[in-house]
Enzyme design. Structure first.
Site, mmCIF file in Angstrom:
data_model
loop_
_atom_site.group_PDB
_atom_site.id
_atom_site.type_symbol
_atom_site.label_atom_id
_atom_site.label_comp_id
_atom_site.label_asym_id
_atom_site.label_seq_id
_atom_site.Cartn_x
_atom_site.Cartn_y
_atom_site.Cartn_z
ATOM 1 N N GLY A 45 -4.870 8.556 -1.243
ATOM 2 C CA GLY A 45 -3.200 7.969 -1.343
ATOM 3 C C GLY A 45 -3.366 7.268 -3.331
ATOM 4 C CG ASP A 104 -4.667 -4.476 3.136
ATOM 5 O OD1 ASP A 104 -4.107 -5.785 3.007
ATOM 6 O OD2 ASP A 104 -4.879 -4.016 4.660
ATOM 7 C CE LYS A 132 -0.653 -4.288 1.931
ATOM 8 N NZ LYS A 132 -0.782 -3.637 3.108
ATOM 9 C CG PHE A 153 1.332 -0.363 6.326
ATOM 10 C CD1 PHE A 153 0.135 -0.306 6.121
ATOM 11 C CD2 PHE A 153 2.520 0.303 6.928
ATOM 12 C CE1 PHE A 153 -0.463 0.838 6.110
ATOM 13 C CE2 PHE A 153 1.883 2.237 6.415
ATOM 14 C CZ PHE A 153 0.526 1.865 6.239
ATOM 15 C CB VAL A 154 3.953 -0.555 1.183
ATOM 16 C CG1 VAL A 154 4.064 -2.180 0.605
ATOM 17 C CG2 VAL A 154 2.381 -0.536 0.328
ATOM 18 C CG ASP A 160 -0.978 8.120 4.612
ATOM 19 O OD1 ASP A 160 -1.291 7.213 4.421
ATOM 20 O OD2 ASP A 160 -0.520 8.535 5.740
ATOM 21 N NE ARG A 166 -0.643 11.787 2.496
ATOM 22 C CZ ARG A 166 -2.259 10.038 2.336
ATOM 23 N NH1 ARG A 166 -1.729 9.428 1.581
ATOM 24 N NH2 ARG A 166 -2.932 10.306 2.773
HETATM 25 P P1 5GP Z 1 -9.132 -2.650 2.523
HETATM 26 O O1 5GP Z 1 -9.851 -1.988 3.192
HETATM 27 O O2 5GP Z 1 -9.011 -2.957 0.868
HETATM 28 O O3 5GP Z 1 -8.196 -2.943 3.872
HETATM 29 O O4 5GP Z 1 -7.928 -0.908 2.568
HETATM 30 C C1 5GP Z 1 -7.821 0.213 1.914
HETATM 31 C C2 5GP Z 1 -6.957 1.464 2.225
HETATM 32 O O5 5GP Z 1 -6.073 0.998 3.880
HETATM 33 C C3 5GP Z 1 -5.955 1.658 0.677
HETATM 34 O O6 5GP Z 1 -6.878 2.383 0.351
HETATM 35 C C4 5GP Z 1 -5.057 2.285 2.000
HETATM 36 O O7 5GP Z 1 -5.230 3.928 2.419
HETATM 37 C C5 5GP Z 1 -4.774 1.176 3.510
HETATM 38 N N1 5GP Z 1 -3.940 1.274 3.063
HETATM 39 C C6 5GP Z 1 -3.986 -0.927 3.309
HETATM 40 N N2 5GP Z 1 -2.943 -1.294 3.056
HETATM 41 C C7 5GP Z 1 -1.796 -0.377 2.544
HETATM 42 C C8 5GP Z 1 -0.419 -0.545 2.681
HETATM 43 O O8 5GP Z 1 0.277 -1.056 2.635
HETATM 44 N N3 5GP Z 1 0.204 0.761 3.840
HETATM 45 C C9 5GP Z 1 -0.737 1.937 3.333
HETATM 46 N N4 5GP Z 1 0.312 3.163 3.318
HETATM 47 N N5 5GP Z 1 -2.103 2.138 3.759
HETATM 48 C C10 5GP Z 1 -2.748 0.759 3.242
#
Ligand code: 5GP
Length: 180
Positions: A45, A104, A132, A153-154, A160, A166
């Site tokens: 990403g 996130d 986020k 969710f973006v 992606d 992407r």
């Molecule tokens: P975390 O462990 O902080 O919850 O999530 C990290 C990973 O989740 C990010 O690196 C990404 O790959 C995925 N992710 C979290 N939120 C989003 C979102 O809104 N869109 C997308 N495409 N991936 C997300």
């Protein structure tokens, strides 16, 4: 039907992304002057972001990548993380800047930082394009943040959904019917 037909709303337009990345690059260049930082991009990403960010950094900087898999569904991470591709170099004594697309829940970055800390870098900071913050389950120090975004969710600009979207040059939200 093209990719554009699936978009509900553009959250961050291309020009806004690039203006902010210029600012981040200037800040990083000033903070790491004389330190020869190692930027670590998190695959896949962060590829578009780190490519643009690196071009806005005006001091000597090195580049490496890590790939990690976070177990979970397509849109929720579980905090169980596995390293799929490790760094090509040791980071002991290096000034390390981890560059990721989005933090996130923070579970993935928390795990990653613990792993990297155990390798004794001289310093360890995080640069995340998107934050986020309202979803955070673990505190993650984000030293360089592009944008705080709402709990949506973006996709686009490297992010992606199921491997697609992407290549959109902006950050956007998809139409609900795309997920059905
Ligand atoms: P975390 O462990 O902080 O919850 O999530 C990290 C990973 O989740 C990010 O690196 C990404 O790959 C995925 N992710 C979290 N939120 C989003 C979102 O809104 N869109 C997308 N495409 N991936 C997300």
């Amino acid at each position: 039907m093209g990719l554009l037909d699936d978009i509900d709303e553009v959250l961050i337009p291309e020009a806004t992304l690039h203006a902010r990345i210029r600012e981040l690059g200037a800040q990083i260049s000033s903070d790491y002057e004389g330190k020869d930082p190692l930027l670590i991009g998190i695959l896949t990403g962060a590829v578009l972001f780190i490519a643009d960010l690196l071009r806005q950094i005006t001091i000597p900087a090195h580049l490496d990548f890590m790939a990690i898999s976070s177990y979970g569904s397509a849109t929720e991470s579980s905090g169980v993380v596995r390293i799929l591709k490790d760094l090509n170099q040791t980071i002991e004594g290096r000034h390390v800047l981890v560059v990721d697309d989005i933090v996130d829940t923070g579970l993935t970055m928390d795990y990653l930082l613990e792993t990297l800390k155990a390798r004794y870098p001289a310093s360890l900071r995080v640069c995340a394009l998107l934050d986020k913050a309202s979803r955070r389950k673990r505190h993650v120090p984000i030293h360089y943040r592009g944008f705080e975004i709402p709990d949506k969710f973006v996709v686009g600009y490297g992010l992606d959904y199921g491997g697609t979207y992407r290549n959109l040059p902006f950050i956007c939200v998809l139409k609900p019917e795309v997920y059905r």
